[in-house]
Design an enzyme around this catalytic site. Structure first.
Site, PDB file in Angstrom:
ATOM      1  N   GLU A 237      -5.845  -7.903  -0.797  1.00  0.00           N
ATOM      2  CA  GLU A 237      -6.614  -7.661   0.424  1.00  0.00           C
ATOM      3  C   GLU A 237      -8.038  -7.340   0.006  1.00  0.00           C
ATOM      4  OE1 GLU A 237      -5.125  -4.630   3.047  1.00  0.00           O
ATOM      5  OE2 GLU A 237      -3.065  -5.351   2.920  1.00  0.00           O
TER       6      GLU A 237
ATOM      7  N   GLU B 163       0.779  -1.242   0.000  1.00  0.00           N
ATOM      8  CA  GLU B 163       0.000   0.000   0.000  1.00  0.00           C
ATOM      9  C   GLU B 163       0.813   1.297   0.000  1.00  0.00           C
ATOM     10  OE1 GLU B 163      -2.962  -0.362   3.107  1.00  0.00           O
ATOM     11  OE2 GLU B 163      -4.202  -1.623   1.819  1.00  0.00           O
TER      12      GLU B 163
END
Length: 201
Positions: free
Chosen positions: A193, A84
């Site tokens: 995710e 991320e």
């Protein structure tokens, strides 16, 4: 990153490597595969990769050393260069290339997963990552990784399904921009995710 390499460009911490080796050994004994993921958001001690504090060469260095350590592991499926990345000001593709170069200096066999900028959001992928397809891999083994959360805020802070405006195809709609980008660039991808409300009866 800070745990496995206490100072940029230094040797990797043997205690932390031993812990990783143990977990990867457990996976290997069970026929499982591991995605070895650096969970740092494109930062080291809070400083962005590519800044004067954390030059791109440091990202190359850590991944060259990690890949050298794990290159013979049959339980490693892929190296996750960075979880991320966000708020990089457009520098993430250059940092990603530095990481890929580090891996390939030691290991030409394993896959590399490459998260997108803006927290790897699937729904904003094309606008957040206009230049990420420019990252090259001499082994041709990059998998782009997006994340897709059901919440309207695109994170794991959920209300109820009703509060989040649930409808049957919401997940498909949220991940579609990433899928279209992959098709446009003839690239591989995965959703690394995802999440939905967990306490709504």
């Amino acid at each position: 990153w800070e745990r496995v390499q206490h100072t940029l460009n230094a040797a990797l911490d043997t205690t932390e490597l031993s812990r990783l080796d143990s977990v990867i050994g457990y996976a290997a004994s069970r026929g499982m595969k591991v995605l070895l993921d650096m969970h740092n958001y494109d930062r080291y001690n809070g400083n962005l990769v590519g800044s004067t504090s954390v030059p791109y060469s440091a990202f190359t260095d850590v991944w060259q050393k990690l890949a050298d350590h794990f290159k013979t592991s049959t339980a490693i499926y892929a190296y996750g260069l960075m979880n991320e990345p966000h708020d990089t000001g457009g520098t993430w593709p250059t940092a990603a290339q530095a990481g890929v170069n580090g891996v390939r200096a030691s290991d030409t066999t394993h896959w590399i997963t490459l998260c997108g900028d803006s927290w790897a959001s699937a729904s904003s992928w094309p606008t957040s990552n206009p230049n990420l397809a420019s990252v090259t891999d001499s082994s041709g083994k990059i998998i782009y990784e997006a994340h897709c959360y059901f919440a309207n805020s695109n994170n794991d802070q959920y209300g109820t399904y009703d509060a989040e405006g649930a409808y049957p195809d919401k997940g498909i709609v949220k991940v579609s921009p990433f899928v279209y980008w992959l098709r446009q660039h003839n690239a591989r991808g995965l959703v690394g995710e995802y999440g939905v409300p967990g306490n709504d009866s």
